[in-house]
Scaffold this motif. Structure first.
Motif, PDB file in Angstrom:
ATOM      1  N   LEU A  96       1.107  -0.990  -0.119  1.00  0.00           N
ATOM      2  CA  LEU A  96       0.281  -0.017  -0.603  1.00  0.00           C
ATOM      3  C   LEU A  96       0.721   1.666  -0.048  1.00  0.00           C
ATOM      4  CD1 LEU A  96      -2.373  -1.125   2.896  1.00  0.00           C
ATOM      5  CD2 LEU A  96      -3.175  -0.710   0.015  1.00  0.00           C
ATOM      6  N   SER A  97       0.232   2.231  -0.501  1.00  0.00           N
ATOM      7  CA  SER A  97       0.987   3.349  -0.779  1.00  0.00           C
ATOM      8  C   SER A  97       0.062   4.983   0.353  1.00  0.00           C
ATOM      9  CB  SER A  97       2.268   3.666  -1.609  1.00  0.00           C
ATOM     10  OG  SER A  97       1.686   3.712  -2.477  1.00  0.00           O
ATOM     11  N   ILE A  98       1.375   5.869   0.237  1.00  0.00           N
ATOM     12  CA  ILE A  98       0.218   7.255   0.706  1.00  0.00           C
ATOM     13  C   ILE A  98       1.308   8.301   0.313  1.00  0.00           C
ATOM     14  CG2 ILE A  98      -1.344   6.532   2.362  1.00  0.00           C
ATOM     15  CD1 ILE A  98       1.024   7.981   3.957  1.00  0.00           C
ATOM     16  N   GLY A  99       0.709   9.417  -1.520  1.00  0.00           N
ATOM     17  CA  GLY A  99       1.047   9.941  -1.452  1.00  0.00           C
ATOM     18  C   GLY A  99       1.774  11.436  -0.823  1.00  0.00           C
ATOM     19  N   ILE A 100       3.241  12.290  -1.567  1.00  0.00           N
ATOM     20  CA  ILE A 100       2.970  13.407  -0.558  1.00  0.00           C
ATOM     21  C   ILE A 100       3.697  13.844  -1.674  1.00  0.00           C
ATOM     22  CG2 ILE A 100       5.550  14.123   0.440  1.00  0.00           C
ATOM     23  CD1 ILE A 100       5.668  11.448   1.943  1.00  0.00           C
ATOM     24  N   SER A 101       3.082  15.026  -1.649  1.00  0.00           N
ATOM     25  CA  SER A 101       3.056  16.219  -2.568  1.00  0.00           C
ATOM     26  C   SER A 101       4.460  16.869  -3.128  1.00  0.00           C
ATOM     27  CB  SER A 101       2.033  17.344  -2.170  1.00  0.00           C
ATOM     28  OG  SER A 101       2.291  18.185  -0.736  1.00  0.00           O
ATOM     29  N   TYR A 102       5.304  16.299  -3.091  1.00  0.00           N
ATOM     30  CA  TYR A 102       7.177  16.542  -3.521  1.00  0.00           C
ATOM     31  C   TYR A 102       6.629  16.015  -5.048  1.00  0.00           C
ATOM     32  CZ  TYR A 102      11.509  16.841  -5.070  1.00  0.00           C
ATOM     33  OH  TYR A 102      12.760  16.850  -6.027  1.00  0.00           O
ATOM     34  N   PRO A 103       6.876  16.787  -6.239  1.00  0.00           N
ATOM     35  CA  PRO A 103       7.603  18.402  -5.805  1.00  0.00           C
ATOM     36  C   PRO A 103       6.802  19.927  -5.628  1.00  0.00           C
ATOM     37  CG  PRO A 103       7.904  18.324  -7.778  1.00  0.00           C
ATOM     38  CD  PRO A 103       6.622  16.813  -7.719  1.00  0.00           C
ATOM     39  N   ASN A 104       7.299  20.713  -4.825  1.00  0.00           N
ATOM     40  CA  ASN A 104       6.161  22.265  -4.356  1.00  0.00           C
ATOM     41  C   ASN A 104       6.977  22.423  -5.246  1.00  0.00           C
ATOM     42  OD1 ASN A 104       8.482  22.779  -3.165  1.00  0.00           O
ATOM     43  ND2 ASN A 104       7.724  22.287  -1.152  1.00  0.00           N
ATOM     44  N   THR A 105       6.461  23.677  -4.973  1.00  0.00           N
ATOM     45  CA  THR A 105       6.857  25.009  -6.335  1.00  0.00           C
ATOM     46  C   THR A 105       8.217  25.696  -6.449  1.00  0.00           C
ATOM     47  OG1 THR A 105       4.350  25.796  -6.343  1.00  0.00           O
ATOM     48  CG2 THR A 105       6.227  27.666  -7.471  1.00  0.00           C
ATOM     49  N   ALA A 106       8.591  25.696  -4.960  1.00  0.00           N
ATOM     50  CA  ALA A 106      10.494  25.819  -4.711  1.00  0.00           C
ATOM     51  C   ALA A 106      11.135  24.846  -5.600  1.00  0.00           C
ATOM     52  CB  ALA A 106      10.450  25.922  -3.549  1.00  0.00           C
ATOM     53  N   ASP A 107      10.904  23.305  -5.408  1.00  0.00           N
ATOM     54  CA  ASP A 107      11.211  22.397  -5.781  1.00  0.00           C
ATOM     55  C   ASP A 107      11.571  21.796  -7.509  1.00  0.00           C
ATOM     56  OD1 ASP A 107      11.727  20.640  -3.281  1.00  0.00           O
ATOM     57  OD2 ASP A 107       9.741  20.103  -3.074  1.00  0.00           O
ATOM     58  N   GLY A 119      12.043  15.272 -10.452  1.00  0.00           N
ATOM     59  CA  GLY A 119      11.248  13.873  -9.852  1.00  0.00           C
ATOM     60  C   GLY A 119       9.975  14.034  -9.283  1.00  0.00           C
ATOM     61  N   SER A 120       9.748  12.420  -8.954  1.00  0.00           N
ATOM     62  CA  SER A 120       8.652  12.807  -8.434  1.00  0.00           C
ATOM     63  C   SER A 120       7.908  11.816  -8.367  1.00  0.00           C
ATOM     64  CB  SER A 120       7.094  12.718  -9.697  1.00  0.00           C
ATOM     65  OG  SER A 120       7.116  12.460 -10.340  1.00  0.00           O
ATOM     66  N   ASP A 121       6.779  11.234  -7.797  1.00  0.00           N
ATOM     67  CA  ASP A 121       5.795   9.968  -7.009  1.00  0.00           C
ATOM     68  C   ASP A 121       7.079  10.367  -5.805  1.00  0.00           C
ATOM     69  OD1 ASP A 121       4.073   9.778  -9.326  1.00  0.00           O
ATOM     70  OD2 ASP A 121       5.540   8.556 -10.107  1.00  0.00           O
ATOM     71  N   ILE A 122       7.040  10.790  -4.532  1.00  0.00           N
ATOM     72  CA  ILE A 122       7.629   9.779  -3.928  1.00  0.00           C
ATOM     73  C   ILE A 122       6.466   9.429  -2.570  1.00  0.00           C
ATOM     74  CG2 ILE A 122       8.440  11.178  -1.442  1.00  0.00           C
ATOM     75  CD1 ILE A 122      10.356  11.060  -4.311  1.00  0.00           C
ATOM     76  N   PHE A 123       6.246   8.537  -1.867  1.00  0.00           N
ATOM     77  CA  PHE A 123       5.394   7.554  -1.133  1.00  0.00           C
ATOM     78  C   PHE A 123       6.111   7.367   0.365  1.00  0.00           C
ATOM     79  CE2 PHE A 123       3.762   7.496  -5.803  1.00  0.00           C
ATOM     80  CZ  PHE A 123       2.756   7.619  -5.459  1.00  0.00           C
ATOM     81  N   ILE A 124       4.999   7.444   1.319  1.00  0.00           N
ATOM     82  CA  ILE A 124       5.125   6.502   2.403  1.00  0.00           C
ATOM     83  C   ILE A 124       4.601   5.125   1.710  1.00  0.00           C
ATOM     84  CG2 ILE A 124       4.923   5.724   4.622  1.00  0.00           C
ATOM     85  CD1 ILE A 124       4.705   8.806   4.787  1.00  0.00           C
ATOM     86  N   HIS A 125       5.529   3.565   1.686  1.00  0.00           N
ATOM     87  CA  HIS A 125       5.066   2.295   1.113  1.00  0.00           C
ATOM     88  C   HIS A 125       5.199   1.512   2.355  1.00  0.00           C
ATOM     89  CE1 HIS A 125       8.883   1.678  -0.589  1.00  0.00           C
ATOM     90  NE2 HIS A 125       8.369   2.705  -0.972  1.00  0.00           N
ATOM     91  N   GLY A 126       5.671   0.282   1.770  1.00  0.00           N
ATOM     92  CA  GLY A 126       5.283  -0.738   2.623  1.00  0.00           C
ATOM     93  C   GLY A 126       6.799  -1.663   1.844  1.00  0.00           C
ATOM     94  N   GLY A 127       6.738  -2.505   2.420  1.00  0.00           N
ATOM     95  CA  GLY A 127       8.281  -3.280   2.119  1.00  0.00           C
ATOM     96  C   GLY A 127       8.655  -3.334   0.682  1.00  0.00           C
TER      97      GLY A 127
END
Length: 169
Positions: A96-107, A119-127
């Motif tokens: 499972l995964s939940i996404g983080i809003s990276y990149p923001n405007t400054a990034d 880059g993109s698609d930064i998540f908190i995810h399982g193993g």
């Protein structure tokens, strides 16, 4: 010869077993609302906070180049700064995964000034695979935050889209 009833029973039992295994990764949560996440990269710790107290803490794994803020696609770093949880992936190849809003405007602006993609698609995810604790296999992701499959099940149930996340060096 196997009777039709025996065959149907076996097929139905197999289907139920398969479906219960799939449904097992979705948990419910009826505790206090999560108001923010704080992630401490150096300490390899994710803190889940409610309005009045810390609700849970989890050990984490990071990108394969854990020091420094993510700047460009492929740098293996995990972002630092203020973001929000902005999406969910129930069909993630990492359980499972939940996404983080990276990149923001400054990034985006920083990477563009360097003629690169942030880059993109930064998540908190399982193993990475069943039976391996991603926090024992430190810093193996391409910039994501890794927890165990059981931990992401709990986090997925607790955390709502729009929840702020602060990521500290």
């Amino acid at each position: 010869m196997i009777s039709r009833l025996t065959r149907r029973t076996a097929l139905l039992g197999g289907a139920c077993a398969f479906l219960s295994g799939c449904a097992g990764k979705f948990r419910s949560y009826d505790g206090p609302a999560v108001t923010r996440l704080r992630l401490f990269k150096k300490r390899r710790l994710l803190v889940v906070e409610g309005r009045e107290r810390t609700l849970r803490t989890y050990p984490i794994g990071l990108g394969f180049a854990p020091v420094g803020h993510k700047q460009f696609e492929g740098d293996g770093r995990t972002p630092e700064g203020s973001y929000v949880i902005d999406r969910r992936n129930p069909d993630s190849k990492f359980h499972l995964s939940i996404g983080i809003s990276y990149p923001n405007t400054a990034d985006v602006a920083y990477a563009a000034a360097a003629g690169r993609h942030p880059g993109s698609d930064i998540f908190i995810h399982g193993g990475p695979r069943r039976g391996v604790d991603p926090t024992d296999v430190r810093d193996w992701t391409a910039g994501c935050i890794a927890v165990t499959d059981r931990q992401i099940e709990a986090i997925y149930a607790m955390v709502r889209d729009g929840t702020p996340i602060e990521i500290y060096a």
